[in-house]
Design an enzyme around this catalytic site. Structure first.
Site, PDB file in Angstrom:
ATOM      1  N   LYS A 141       0.816  -1.225   0.000  1.00  0.00           N
ATOM      2  CA  LYS A 141       0.000   0.000   0.000  1.00  0.00           C
ATOM      3  C   LYS A 141       0.843   1.266   0.000  1.00  0.00           C
ATOM      4  O   LYS A 141       0.373   2.328  -0.384  1.00  0.00           O
ATOM      5  CB  LYS A 141      -0.938   0.000   1.214  1.00  0.00           C
ATOM      6  CG  LYS A 141      -2.080  -0.968   1.041  1.00  0.00           C
ATOM      7  CD  LYS A 141      -3.175  -0.743   2.060  1.00  0.00           C
ATOM      8  CE  LYS A 141      -4.369  -1.626   1.772  1.00  0.00           C
ATOM      9  NZ  LYS A 141      -5.284  -1.743   2.877  1.00  0.00           N
ATOM     10  N   LYS A 223      -5.069 -11.041  -6.304  1.00  0.00           N
ATOM     11  CA  LYS A 223      -6.336 -11.308  -5.620  1.00  0.00           C
ATOM     12  C   LYS A 223      -7.397 -10.294  -6.089  1.00  0.00           C
ATOM     13  O   LYS A 223      -7.044  -9.190  -6.526  1.00  0.00           O
ATOM     14  CB  LYS A 223      -6.166 -11.240  -4.091  1.00  0.00           C
ATOM     15  CG  LYS A 223      -5.849  -9.872  -3.561  1.00  0.00           C
ATOM     16  CD  LYS A 223      -6.078  -9.753  -2.059  1.00  0.00           C
ATOM     17  CE  LYS A 223      -5.975  -8.294  -1.662  1.00  0.00           C
ATOM     18  NZ  LYS A 223      -6.342  -7.911  -0.359  1.00  0.00           N
ATOM     19  N   LYS A 226     -10.677  -4.430  -3.731  1.00  0.00           N
ATOM     20  CA  LYS A 226     -11.444  -3.183  -3.846  1.00  0.00           C
ATOM     21  C   LYS A 226     -10.584  -2.088  -4.465  1.00  0.00           C
ATOM     22  O   LYS A 226     -11.079  -1.171  -5.092  1.00  0.00           O
ATOM     23  CB  LYS A 226     -11.828  -2.677  -2.449  1.00  0.00           C
ATOM     24  CG  LYS A 226     -12.940  -3.403  -1.754  1.00  0.00           C
ATOM     25  CD  LYS A 226     -13.153  -2.789  -0.361  1.00  0.00           C
ATOM     26  CE  LYS A 226     -13.750  -3.775   0.611  1.00  0.00           C
ATOM     27  NZ  LYS A 226     -13.792  -3.330   1.990  1.00  0.00           N
TER      28      LYS A 226
HETATM   29  P1  TYM Z   1     -10.939  -5.797   4.145  1.00  0.00           P
HETATM   30  O1  TYM Z   1     -12.001  -4.787   4.374  1.00  0.00           O
HETATM   31  O2  TYM Z   1      -9.888  -5.507   3.119  1.00  0.00           O
HETATM   32  O3  TYM Z   1     -11.596  -7.197   3.726  1.00  0.00           O
HETATM   33  C1  TYM Z   1     -12.608  -7.815   4.494  1.00  0.00           C
HETATM   34  C2  TYM Z   1     -12.438  -9.323   4.434  1.00  0.00           C
HETATM   35  O4  TYM Z   1     -12.473  -9.786   3.074  1.00  0.00           O
HETATM   36  C3  TYM Z   1     -11.373 -10.679   2.846  1.00  0.00           C
HETATM   37  N1  TYM Z   1     -10.948 -10.596   1.426  1.00  0.00           N
HETATM   38  C4  TYM Z   1     -10.835 -11.655   0.608  1.00  0.00           C
HETATM   39  N2  TYM Z   1     -11.057 -12.975   0.802  1.00  0.00           N
HETATM   40  C5  TYM Z   1     -10.859 -13.809  -0.258  1.00  0.00           C
HETATM   41  N3  TYM Z   1     -10.448 -13.384  -1.484  1.00  0.00           N
HETATM   42  C6  TYM Z   1     -10.219 -12.064  -1.719  1.00  0.00           C
HETATM   43  N4  TYM Z   1      -9.844 -11.662  -2.922  1.00  0.00           N
HETATM   44  C7  TYM Z   1     -10.400 -11.142  -0.642  1.00  0.00           C
HETATM   45  N5  TYM Z   1     -10.276  -9.787  -0.526  1.00  0.00           N
HETATM   46  C8  TYM Z   1     -10.606  -9.474   0.755  1.00  0.00           C
HETATM   47  C9  TYM Z   1     -10.276 -10.151   3.780  1.00  0.00           C
HETATM   48  O5  TYM Z   1      -9.304 -11.139   4.029  1.00  0.00           O
HETATM   49  C10 TYM Z   1     -11.079  -9.780   5.018  1.00  0.00           C
HETATM   50  O6  TYM Z   1     -11.273 -10.922   5.836  1.00  0.00           O
HETATM   51  N6  TYM Z   1      -7.800  -5.182   7.925  1.00  0.00           N
HETATM   52  C11 TYM Z   1      -9.056  -5.778   7.559  1.00  0.00           C
HETATM   53  C12 TYM Z   1     -10.247  -5.302   8.387  1.00  0.00           C
HETATM   54  C13 TYM Z   1     -10.060  -5.472   9.865  1.00  0.00           C
HETATM   55  C14 TYM Z   1     -10.009  -6.705  10.555  1.00  0.00           C
HETATM   56  C15 TYM Z   1      -9.831  -6.347  11.957  1.00  0.00           C
HETATM   57  C16 TYM Z   1     -10.097  -8.047  10.192  1.00  0.00           C
HETATM   58  C17 TYM Z   1      -9.927  -4.470  10.761  1.00  0.00           C
HETATM   59  N7  TYM Z   1      -9.776  -4.986  12.032  1.00  0.00           N
HETATM   60  C18 TYM Z   1      -9.709  -7.324  12.912  1.00  0.00           C
HETATM   61  C19 TYM Z   1      -9.988  -9.009  11.175  1.00  0.00           C
HETATM   62  C20 TYM Z   1      -9.798  -8.651  12.532  1.00  0.00           C
HETATM   63  C21 TYM Z   1      -9.322  -5.426   6.122  1.00  0.00           C
HETATM   64  O7  TYM Z   1      -8.814  -4.485   5.600  1.00  0.00           O
HETATM   65  O8  TYM Z   1     -10.264  -6.207   5.529  1.00  0.00           O
END
Ligand code: TYM
Length: 370
Positions: A141, A223, A226
């Site tokens: 990032k 992957k 967004k």
């Molecule tokens: P975020 O918002 O990017 O994504 C949310 C969830 O979606 C999963 N994900 C995917 N799974 C499979 N294939 C993909 N291409 C794919 N893209 C996204 C992510 O693995 C995630 O589970 N940092 C985290 C948010 C967060 C969080 C936390 C998660 C904040 N605090 C505490 C767990 C525990 C994030 O940016 O997710």
């Protein structure tokens, strides 16, 4: 009160609630599941298959789940406050539309529970800078940024705080979050060894197979994300049917026309088969047998139709929830109250352990009471 009783009854009736795990430092803590998602616009099928569908399944099996809409995390890159407000409500409606039931699961907005940032500061004081600079998501990032915001650098510490604030034992996430969960484990171990046993060591729950890392439709080596500038690289849960059909038709596959599942050699077509298998609930080998007389071009239309049909009721529910802002705010308010009940207790314990709080001795108490 009604929500509390519904939730208690729901858990009591569930056999899973009583299950234990013989992993490091978990068994003595009640099983508690925590996860989060950033409110950064419409969610895509990667988010849904990798995380949200798993949350709904765990919830419906009677697990104890806390879900955070991670608004503070979404400020680590430049953001528009008006858009953030809209996104928080849209994410709430989306999660409800996908099946998150606030009478069973605690759903709240991260910034409304101050213990996340308080515990994040404490963890930041034991985490080192080299450790954070090696995390792949940070490298990815920050690579094109001239000035890197401090928030982006310490993002994983806040994520660890999210998890540890609730003494969560399990964290269902997609594969891209594994390194962050490992950091949370390390920080929990460091804290426990310096200040006494406080936190369970949280474990990631990753969905099996390809769903844990759904691939971009334009470049199967990446992957689905967004932040990919090409909207044709993903299917968003709220996409119109014609956009879903267009994006799947344009999905990059390879020069073999047969439909076979081989994620290593044929990641593009295998990605489509994974999506198809999920939305139809059919095993991959049955799908491959059923479509053996179709080429990949024809197969894409079958997948697109199945995805459109699967998303239709979810989209209808999301629109319904979006039309009632008051209800969405009430859901978040209730979630905040329930999350705070747990987080404030744990924050008090952390304050004691760190020497930030004084114990009132009995005698002093008697004195003050005259
Ligand atoms: P975020 O918002 O990017 O994504 C949310 C969830 O979606 C999963 N994900 C995917 N799974 C499979 N294939 C993909 N291409 C794919 N893209 C996204 C992510 O693995 C995630 O589970 N940092 C985290 C948010 C967060 C969080 C936390 C998660 C904040 N605090 C505490 C767990 C525990 C994030 O940016 O997710």
């Amino acid at each position: 009160m009604k929500i509390f009783w519904n939730r208690t009854l729901h858990r009591f009736c569930s056999t899973k609630y009583f299950s234990t795990h013989a992993t490091e430092s978990i068994s003595k803590y009640p099983r508690r599941i925590f996860s989060g998602i950033q409110p950064t616009g419409a969610i895509h099928l990667g988010n849904y298959l990798g995380a949200i569908a798993q949350w709904v399944k765990l919830q419906n099996e009677g697990e104890n789940i806390i879900l955070s809409i991670a608004d503070l995390h979404s400020m680590t890159l430049p953001h528009d406050p008006k858009k953030l407000r809209t996104n928080i409500l849209e994410m709430t409606a989306t999660l409800l539309g996908c099946g998150i039931d606030p009478t069973k699961t605690v759903l709240f907005q991260q910034s409304t529970v101050p213990e996340h940032t308080q515990i994040s500061w404490c963890l930041g004081c034991i985490c080192t800078m080299p450790r954070l600079s090696h995390l792949p998501q940070y490298k990815e990032k920050s690579k094109d940024l001239k000035d890197i915001p401090l928030g982006l650098f310490i993002y994983p510490v806040l994520q660890a705080a999210d998890i540890l604030t609730y003494k969560a034992t399990h964290v269902p996430v997609g594969e891209d979050q594994v390194q962050q969960i490992q950091l949370s484990q390390e920080l929990a171990r460091m804290f426990n060894s310096r200040f006494g046993d406080t936190f369970p060591i949280p474990h990631a729950i990753i969905t099996g197979s390809e769903y844990a890392r759904l691939r971009s439709l334009r470049d199967p080596a990446k992957k689905m994300s967004k932040s990919d500038p090409d909207p044709k690289s993903r299917i968003c849960i709220t996409d119109k049917p014609e956009d879903i059909v267009r994006n799947i038709k344009k999905a990059v596959t390879d020069f073999t026309s047969q439909v076979t599942f081989d994620p290593e050699e044929r990641p593009g077509v295998s990605n489509l088969i994974s999506i198809h298998s999920f939305v139809t609930n059919e095993p991959v080998d049955k799908i491959c047998r059923d479509v053996q007389n179709f080429n990949t071009g024809q197969y894409k239309l079958i997948v697109a139709d199945a995805v459109v049909e699967y998303l239709r009721p979810i989209q209808e529910r999301i629109s319904h929830y979006l039309s009632d802002e008051r209800h969405l705010l009430e859901v978040l308010k209730n979630g905040q109250e329930e999350a705070s009940e747990i987080s404030s207790k744990h924050w008090e314990e952390v304050q004691h352990k760190l020497g930030l709080k004084f114990k009132i001795r009995k005698q002093e108490k008697i004195k003050t009471h005259g």
